[in-house]
Write an enzyme that holds these catalytic residues in place. Structure first.
Site, PDB file in Angstrom:
ATOM      1  N   ASP A   3      39.575  42.748  40.949  1.00 51.18           N
ATOM      2  CA  ASP A   3      40.848  43.409  41.239  1.00 51.18           C
ATOM      3  C   ASP A   3      41.946  42.400  41.533  1.00 51.18           C
ATOM      4  O   ASP A   3      41.694  41.202  41.693  1.00 51.18           O
ATOM      5  CB  ASP A   3      40.678  44.340  42.448  1.00 51.18           C
ATOM      6  N   TYR A  20      28.789  38.323  45.454  1.00 53.82           N
ATOM      7  CA  TYR A  20      30.116  38.228  46.060  1.00 53.82           C
ATOM      8  C   TYR A  20      30.008  37.742  47.503  1.00 53.82           C
ATOM      9  O   TYR A  20      29.009  38.010  48.180  1.00 53.82           O
ATOM     10  CB  TYR A  20      30.803  39.597  46.075  1.00 53.82           C
TER      11      TYR A  20
END
Length: 243
Positions: free
Chosen positions: A51, A110
């Site tokens: 994003d 992540y």
């Protein structure tokens, strides 16, 4: 001929990985430079779609060309000369035609970085927390993630995903200094906004505003409105992709 490019980037000034109609993207910048260097339009396919504002220490993308690239090291060098300094190509390599940057990836990892002390150097890349967090309790909640497959509760609403099933194999808070922690999560795939929603819900547990039983109920309820808020993007890094 198919090639993989391994890269890293600082996502601070980009509108995400994917090309946007009214903003710059990492994908768009790489395609622009590749097309110029190879003398023909080139489309790339990324391993995922980070994003706006999210960073990557290791992203992978592939592209196809009719003729073999004569020197992949030279192509990497020229790409880095053309690209903005916040995007860095680490390696370009020839791969089998059936290798796919997205679908061949087995695991993605992540990190989300949290700091309790502001410094001039961490303000862009960590979430600055102004209250105490119970990390022991947060880790108890994080371990619950490994018990489930359906993470609809952490998926951004109104997305076109066909399934909300993910295989999470690692989820843990790690202390790195007197005032710094990061959350590591590894899975075969991630839903849109999933990691930031998971962290936001774990923070609710760490603030003692959500019990472990309530955390479990959030997962089982499969409703995004029951989970915590989505955390700021600037502290999220795509750390590793495994094939």
């Amino acid at each position: 001929m198919r090639y993989f490019i391994h890269l890293s980037y600082d996502g601070s000034r980009y509108h995400g990985w994917q090309i946007q109609p009214n903003g710059i993207s990492i994908e768009g910048e790489i395609e622009r430079c590749l097309s110029t260097l190879l003398g023909a339009p080139v489309d790339i396919v990324g391993a995922g779609r980070t994003d706006a504002g999210v960073h990557a220490r290791h992203m992978v993308a592939h592209f196809d060309v009719e003729e073999p690239v004569a020197d992949t090291s030279q192509l990497t060098y020229k790409l880095n000369r053309m690209l903005p300094p916040d995007i860095r190509i680490e390696k370009t390599e020839s791969v089998a035609d059936d290798m796919h940057a997205r679908f061949s990836a087995k695991w993605r990892k992540y990190h989300y970085y949290v700091s309790f002390k502001a410094t001039p150097f961490n303000r862009q890349y960590t979430w600055l927390c102004h209250y105490d967090l119970d990390f022991q309790l947060m880790n108890e909640a994080a371990r619950m993630l490994l018990e489930y497959k359906d993470f609809a509760c952490f998926c951004k609403s109104h997305t076109d995903v066909k399934t909300t099933l993910c295989d999470v194999v690692e989820a843990e808070w790690v202390k790195t200094g007197d005032s710094e922690w990061f959350f590591v999560i590894k899975a075969n795939r991630f839903l849109r906004n999933m990691v930031r929603a998971v962290v936001g819900t774990l923070v609710e547990v760490g603030r003692h505003r959500m019990t472990l039983e309530q955390f479990r109920s959030v997962i089982e309820g499969k409703s995004r409105c029951q989970a915590g808020e989505s955390m700021p993007a600037n502290a999220l890094f795509l750390e590793e992709i495994t094939y």
